[in-house]
Write an enzyme that holds these catalytic residues in place. Structure first.
Site, PDB file in Angstrom:
ATOM      1  N   SER A   1       0.840  -1.193   0.000  1.00 57.27           N
ATOM      2  CA  SER A   1       0.000   0.000   0.000  1.00 57.27           C
ATOM      3  C   SER A   1       0.875   1.244   0.000  1.00 57.27           C
ATOM      4  CB  SER A   1      -0.917   0.016   1.222  1.00 57.27           C
ATOM      5  OG  SER A   1      -1.540   1.281   1.299  1.00 57.27           O
TER       6      SER A   1
ATOM      7  N   HIS B   1      -1.048  -1.425  -4.246  1.00 57.61           N
ATOM      8  CA  HIS B   1      -2.340  -1.076  -3.668  1.00 57.61           C
ATOM      9  C   HIS B   1      -2.446   0.444  -3.536  1.00 57.61           C
ATOM     10  CE1 HIS B   1      -5.939  -2.173  -1.310  1.00 57.61           C
ATOM     11  NE2 HIS B   1      -5.611  -1.198  -0.482  1.00 57.61           N
TER      12      HIS B   1
ATOM     13  N   ASP C   1      -4.863   3.426  -2.260  1.00 50.71           N
ATOM     14  CA  ASP C   1      -6.017   3.729  -1.414  1.00 50.71           C
ATOM     15  C   ASP C   1      -6.601   5.080  -1.779  1.00 50.71           C
ATOM     16  OD1 ASP C   1      -6.230   1.507   0.477  1.00 50.71           O
ATOM     17  OD2 ASP C   1      -4.200   2.082   1.061  1.00 50.71           O
TER      18      ASP C   1
ATOM     19  N   MET D   1      -9.394   7.731  -0.953  1.00 54.11           N
ATOM     20  CA  MET D   1     -10.312   8.110   0.142  1.00 54.11           C
ATOM     21  C   MET D   1     -10.881   9.496  -0.140  1.00 54.11           C
ATOM     22  SD  MET D   1      -8.230   6.843   3.477  1.00 54.11           S
ATOM     23  CE  MET D   1      -7.175   5.373   3.452  1.00 54.11           C
TER      24      MET D   1
ATOM     25  N   HIS E   1      -8.251   0.625  -4.382  1.00 51.53           N
ATOM     26  CA  HIS E   1      -9.225   0.404  -3.306  1.00 51.53           C
ATOM     27  C   HIS E   1     -10.010   1.692  -3.113  1.00 51.53           C
ATOM     28  CE1 HIS E   1      -9.701  -0.585   1.301  1.00 51.53           C
ATOM     29  NE2 HIS E   1     -10.852  -0.576   0.666  1.00 51.53           N
TER      30      HIS E   1
ATOM     31  N   MET F   1     -12.366   3.832  -1.327  1.00 49.95           N
ATOM     32  CA  MET F   1     -13.080   4.097  -0.070  1.00 49.95           C
ATOM     33  C   MET F   1     -13.833   5.413  -0.256  1.00 49.95           C
ATOM     34  SD  MET F   1     -10.094   2.810   2.465  1.00 49.95           S
ATOM     35  CE  MET F   1      -8.918   2.907   1.135  1.00 49.95           C
TER      36      MET F   1
ATOM     37  N   MET G   1     -11.609  -6.143   5.120  1.00 54.28           N
ATOM     38  CA  MET G   1     -10.865  -5.155   5.907  1.00 54.28           C
ATOM     39  C   MET G   1     -10.612  -5.730   7.300  1.00 54.28           C
ATOM     40  SD  MET G   1     -10.153  -2.688   3.963  1.00 54.28           S
ATOM     41  CE  MET G   1      -9.340  -1.692   5.225  1.00 54.28           C
TER      42      MET G   1
ATOM     43  N   GLY H   1      -9.481   3.857   6.522  1.00 50.73           N
ATOM     44  CA  GLY H   1      -9.240   5.297   6.695  1.00 50.73           C
ATOM     45  C   GLY H   1      -7.781   5.641   6.929  1.00 50.73           C
ATOM     46  N   PHE H   2      -7.057   4.770   7.628  1.00 49.04           N
ATOM     47  CA  PHE H   2      -5.675   5.115   7.990  1.00 49.04           C
ATOM     48  C   PHE H   2      -4.785   3.873   7.976  1.00 49.04           C
ATOM     49  CE2 PHE H   2      -8.574   8.102   9.894  1.00 49.04           C
ATOM     50  CZ  PHE H   2      -8.010   9.326   9.552  1.00 49.04           C
ATOM     51  N   GLY H   3      -3.521   4.082   7.659  1.00 53.33           N
ATOM     52  CA  GLY H   3      -2.532   3.011   7.761  1.00 53.33           C
ATOM     53  C   GLY H   3      -2.065   2.890   9.206  1.00 53.33           C
ATOM     54  N   GLY H   4      -1.365   1.808   9.488  1.00 51.96           N
ATOM     55  CA  GLY H   4      -0.699   1.669  10.780  1.00 51.96           C
ATOM     56  C   GLY H   4      -1.588   1.272  11.946  1.00 51.96           C
TER      57      GLY H   4
ATOM     58  N   ASP I   1      -6.637  -6.542   4.274  1.00 51.74           N
ATOM     59  CA  ASP I   1      -6.033  -5.205   4.284  1.00 51.74           C
ATOM     60  C   ASP I   1      -6.202  -4.603   5.672  1.00 51.74           C
ATOM     61  OD1 ASP I   1      -5.214  -2.605   3.719  1.00 51.74           O
ATOM     62  OD2 ASP I   1      -6.858  -2.161   2.347  1.00 51.74           O
ATOM     63  N   GLY I   2      -5.063  -4.264   6.292  1.00 53.16           N
ATOM     64  CA  GLY I   2      -5.093  -3.598   7.591  1.00 53.16           C
ATOM     65  C   GLY I   2      -4.328  -4.372   8.648  1.00 53.16           C
ATOM     66  N   GLY I   3      -3.209  -3.801   9.089  1.00 53.33           N
ATOM     67  CA  GLY I   3      -2.429  -4.430  10.156  1.00 53.33           C
ATOM     68  C   GLY I   3      -1.756  -5.733   9.746  1.00 53.33           C
TER      69      GLY I   3
ATOM     70  N   GLY J   1       0.933  -1.883   4.264  1.00 51.45           N
ATOM     71  CA  GLY J   1       1.477  -0.541   4.141  1.00 51.45           C
ATOM     72  C   GLY J   1       2.662  -0.356   5.067  1.00 51.45           C
TER      73      GLY J   1
HETATM   74  C1  DX5 Z   1      -6.638   1.521   5.303  1.00 54.55           C
HETATM   75  C2  DX5 Z   1      -6.143   1.161   3.913  1.00 54.55           C
HETATM   76  C3  DX5 Z   1      -4.970   0.282   3.908  1.00 54.55           C
HETATM   77  C4  DX5 Z   1      -3.734   0.809   4.611  1.00 54.55           C
HETATM   78  C5  DX5 Z   1      -3.102  -0.377   5.254  1.00 54.55           C
HETATM   79  O1  DX5 Z   1      -7.880   2.085   5.219  1.00 54.55           O
HETATM   80  O2  DX5 Z   1      -7.166   0.531   3.176  1.00 54.55           O
HETATM   81  O3  DX5 Z   1      -4.646  -0.178   2.599  1.00 54.55           O
HETATM   82  O4  DX5 Z   1      -2.810   1.436   3.774  1.00 54.55           O
HETATM   83  O5  DX5 Z   1      -2.048   0.044   6.040  1.00 54.55           O
HETATM   84  P1  DX5 Z   1      -1.333  -0.922   7.104  1.00 54.55           P
HETATM   85  O6  DX5 Z   1      -0.823  -2.118   6.367  1.00 54.55           O
HETATM   86  O7  DX5 Z   1      -0.257  -0.050   7.650  1.00 54.55           O
HETATM   87  O8  DX5 Z   1      -2.384  -1.305   8.129  1.00 54.55           O
HETATM   88 ZN    ZN Z   2      -6.594  -0.398   1.232  1.00 52.64          ZN
END
Ligand code: DX5
Ligand code: ZN
Length: 214
Positions: free
Chosen positions: A9, A34, A36, A38, A67, A69, A138, A143-146, A173-175, A195
């Site tokens: 990502s 990937h 994102d 938003m 993706h 969103m 998901m 909404g956010f990475g990390g 996707d996510g964590g 990501g």
């Molecule tokens: C979150 C995104 C993800 C995000 C994942 O809403 O859809 O693609 O970048 O980030 P990580 O891998 O850091 O959780």
């Molecule tokens: Zn994503």
């Protein structure tokens, strides 16, 4: 060659050095990228849009996994398809007519994906499994990475894999990191978005390799 598709990502990449950061994951063996998108409405964050996808298309052969969103995804399928997306994934929660969206995406000869948020039941995707190319589960609130991986969301993978035609791609996707990736692949996921685990690591090569082997 791994059967697992890794989709780094770019949300966690350095946007001032995006080409460099795309080359890094290409060299590490990632197959997709990937992206994102938003809109500040469907999720409380604003990221990137059509012109960025167009520019990325010119510099890489990786499949562009977009993706969405966003609200009203039907309005943006054509521009993102024309910008060079290879996979367009919309959210079930933002769709008025899922069948029409799938048909529209496929009319551009690209892959159609549908995503569900953590609180959405896996049952809602079952009627569409024969038409979709990809289901994105998901494992954090979009909404956010990390953010931290939500174990309960991963449990949805098994139900979907059990009911899916054999070519369906199940993406998470996510964590995602080496450890959470293994939980997901064991349940039947075959595409991993990551990501922070990739871009915030000391060694991008080894992070991608660890995911390819999960
Ligand atoms: C979150 C995104 C993800 C995000 C994942 O809403 O859809 O693609 O970048 O980030 P990580 O891998 O850091 O959780
Ligand atoms: Zn994503």
């Amino acid at each position: 060659m791994s059967d697992i598709i890794i989709s780094p990502s770019i949300l966690s990449a350095d946007f001032a050095n995006l080409e460099r950061d795309i080359r890094r994951v290409e060299e590490a063996g990632a197959q997709w990228l990937h992206i994102d998108v938003m809109d500040g409405h469907f999720v409380p964050n604003i990221t990137i849009g059509v012109p960025v996808v167009e520019s990325i298309r010119k510099i890489t052969k990786l499949s562009l996994d977009v993706h969405l969103m966003i609200e009203n995804p039907e309005k943006y399928i054509e521009p993102f398809a024309n910008a060079g997306a290879d996979i367009l994934t919309f959210h079930y929660e933002a769709s008025k007519d899922v069948n029409a969206l799938i048909k529209l995406i496929k009319s551009y000869n690209i892959k159609a994906g549908m995503s569900i948020k953590p609180k959405t039941s896996a049952d809602v995707v079952l009627p569409y499994l024969n038409d979709l190319d990809l289901v994105l589960i998901m494992t954090v609130e979009p909404g956010f990475g990390g953010q931290k991986f939500m174990n309960d969301c991963a449990k949805k993978i098994a139900l979907i894999r059990k009911n899916a035609p054999k070519n369906l791609i199940i993406q998470v996707d996510g964590g995602i990191n080496a450890e959470t990736a293994r939980i997901c692949t064991a349940l039947g996921a075959n595409s991993l978005v990551a990501g922070n685990y990739i871009y915030k690591s000391e060694d991008i090569q080894s992070s991608v390799k660890a995911l390819l082997q999960s």
